[in-house]
Design an enzyme around this catalytic site. Structure first.
Site, PDB file in Angstrom:
ATOM      1  CE  LYS A 152      38.247  49.497  41.119  1.00  0.00           C
ATOM      2  NZ  LYS A 152      37.166  48.525  40.990  1.00  0.00           N
ATOM      3  CE  LYS A 186      30.215  52.467  33.411  1.00  0.00           C
ATOM      4  NZ  LYS A 186      29.578  51.213  33.080  1.00  0.00           N
ATOM      5  CD  GLU A 220      27.970  47.267  41.263  1.00  0.00           C
ATOM      6  OE1 GLU A 220      28.311  46.594  40.287  1.00  0.00           O
ATOM      7  OE2 GLU A 220      28.686  47.430  42.260  1.00  0.00           O
ATOM      8  CG  HIS A 244      34.199  53.252  39.214  1.00  0.00           C
ATOM      9  ND1 HIS A 244      35.272  53.212  38.370  1.00  0.00           N
ATOM     10  CD2 HIS A 244      33.944  51.956  39.537  1.00  0.00           C
ATOM     11  CE1 HIS A 244      35.638  51.948  38.173  1.00  0.00           C
ATOM     12  NE2 HIS A 244      34.850  51.169  38.880  1.00  0.00           N
ATOM     13  CE  LYS A 343      30.302  44.804  44.459  1.00  0.00           C
ATOM     14  NZ  LYS A 343      30.143  45.073  43.023  1.00  0.00           N
TER      15      LYS A 343
END
Ligand code: BG6
Length: 493
Positions: A152, A186, A220, A244, A343
């Site tokens: 991506k 994952k 994050e 995601h 973020k």
């Protein structure tokens, strides 16, 4: 080229050719993934790794960096001899641009191996995908057994993504294309399938009759690191939600496939994406929030604002986004799905929370509130599953109760090392299993829905809400009534 063949049984040996071979992703993820699979004896067949670079790093510098990153990724005892042996397997070839005369060394090298499948890993900006594919085709390096892995971002809009696809499919067939979304590799994300489809208990209650809302959060603490140029063109919506978070949503919401084949799973995910309710001018303002981080402190360390990080004042790119959406189908009628990512948040964690409805009638005399059951699937950093249920507090004197969680910690239940997402995905490419890779149809539907947000963001005055780094992001009193759902539902830790 058109005949679909089963790669797994026919071709064991392979060449993996990494374009962008001296890039961050190659050093941090691709080579260490191959190294660890090799250590676990999964690459017993003959294979070669070819790093394609545009500039000409010396063999010495390249291998020193390779060894550094492999050492960095080690979570177990590994001899320096095995790292050296692996590093010596990586051959460096310089291809400055896509002129076909620059491909002669690669052609000669790859043609010296007969019956090897060639796996082309495009880890370059996506604007280079088409030209590279075209050159590979022209020099005769694409065979029926060849595959291509695409990193991506696959474009910045529906039309640019379609354009890339058009160029790629002039060289490769859909069954040769592996669009990577590392979230699907994952362990805990894969466990979602097992949790849902190997346990009768949950599937029975997995619908609008029993579930009140579902929340998917990826928070994050990192900022944009060294990717300012890329990130400023994407923002949180394109960087995280388009891929995601939507993939997580699909796995949570899809119908059971009749078996675990690539087509079966991808078709079920596609149906979810098609049923996502598109945004309008009105709903985008009511049901989406975007924000941008300012200076703040994270784990005791002062950090800069987004604008300082990217050194571009006036950028309107969002570093936080929260979305309330619906899936318009029978199973999920009127169940809100909350998607959130940002973020420079208070802490790093990704989780899915299934909030069940309250019991229909409270029989207990105190009439104290009965909290609803929650199934919490913590994807990272500590992988675990919690089922929060009401429990009686011991002692005489009537019924008192409180919510307590049944916990399953991955780390306690499984002692073995969890392979990194890229390890699983690269092995799947070698074996020819596309189940965990996005189909073009999925990508297109995801873009359709994302564009219902971006087009309405662009045509309204909706702007970013600034939030301090190291906090939970925009929320509370800065939001108007309509969007107060955003903070209400953050998990209380
Ligand atoms: C990447 C994004 O796809 O995923 C990054 O481009 C983000 O911005 C990363 O930091 C998050 O991945 P993980 O595995 O650390 O949750």
């Amino acid at each position: 080229m058109n005949k679909k063949i089963k790669h797994t049984e026919v071709f064991q040996s392979f060449n993996i050719i990494v374009f962008g071979g001296d890039g961050d992703l190659a050093f941090r993820k691709i080579y260490p993934a191959l190294f660890h699979r090799d250590q676990d004896q999964q690459l017993l067949c003959p294979y070669n790794i070819i790093a394609i670079t545009r500039k000409n790093p010396t063999e010495f510098d390249f291998h020193a960096q390779l060894i550094h990153f492999i050492n960095d990724s080690k979570e177990r005892e590994t001899s320096s001899l095995s790292i050296d042996n692996f590093s010596n397997k990586v051959k460096l070839i310089q291809i400055e641009d896509t002129k076909i005369e620059n491909y002669s060394e690669l052609v000669e090298y790859l043609n010296s191996f007969t019956n090897y499948q060639n796996i082309y890993y495009f880890s370059t900006p996506s604007s280079a995908f088409g030209p590279i594919a075209k050159s590979l085709k022209k020099v005769g390096l694409i065979h029926v057994t060849s595959k291509v892995v695409l990193e991506k971002p696959l474009g910045y809009s529906l039309s640019s993504s379609n354009e890339i696809n058009k160029e790629i499919t002039q060289a490769f067939d859909e069954h040769q294309i592996y669009r990577i979304d590392h979230y699907l590799g994952k362990e805990t994300v894969q466990n979602l399938m097992v949790l849902r489809f190997a346990n009768n208990l949950f599937e029975r209650a997995w619908d609008s009759e029993h579930i009140d809302n579902i929340q998917i959060t990826v928070a994050e603490t990192l900022g944009v690191e060294k990717r300012a140029a890329y990130y400023d063109n994407s923002g949180a919506l394109l960087d995280m939600v388009q891929n995601h978070l939507l993939q997580l949503l699909c796995l949570v919401a899809m119908e059971p496939p009749h078996e675990l084949g690539a087509d079966e799973v991808r078709n079920e995910k596609l149906k979810v994406l098609r049923a996502l309710r598109p945004f309008t001018r009105e709903t985008v303002q009511k049901d989406t929030v975007k924000g941008q981080y300012t200076r703040g402190t994270i784990q005791g360390e002062e950090v800069q604002s987004y604008l300082e990080d990217i050194e571009k004042f006036g950028s309107k790119t969002e570093t936080f986004v929260a979305i309330k959406t619906y899936i318009d189908n029978w199973r999920w009628k009127d169940v809100p799905f909350y998607l959130r990512t940002g973020k420079r948040m208070f802490k790093k964690y990704s989780e899915i929370v299934i909030n069940f409805k309250e019991v229909r009638h409270n029989i207990f005399p105190s009439k104290e509130k009965l909290n609803n059951n929650k199934l919490i699937i913590r994807l990272q950093p500590e992988e675990r599953i919690e089922l929060v249920q009401m429990t009686k507090i011991p002692g005489p004197g009537g019924y008192r109760y409180k919510p307590i969680a049944l916990k399953l910690d991955y780390i306690d239940s499984f002692k073995e090392r969890f392979p990194e997402a890229y390890e699983r995905l690269i092995i799947d490419v070698i074996r020819g299993n596309q189940t965990l890779f996005m189909s073009q149809d999925e990508l297109q539907e995801a873009w359709n829905w994302i564009e219902s947000i971006t087009s309405n963001w662009n045509s309204t005055t909706q702007s970013n809400i600034l939030y301090e780094s190291g906090t939970w992001g925009p929320g509370g009193d800065v939001l108007d009534e309509g969007s107060s759902w955003i903070t209400k539902s953050w998990r209380e830790e």
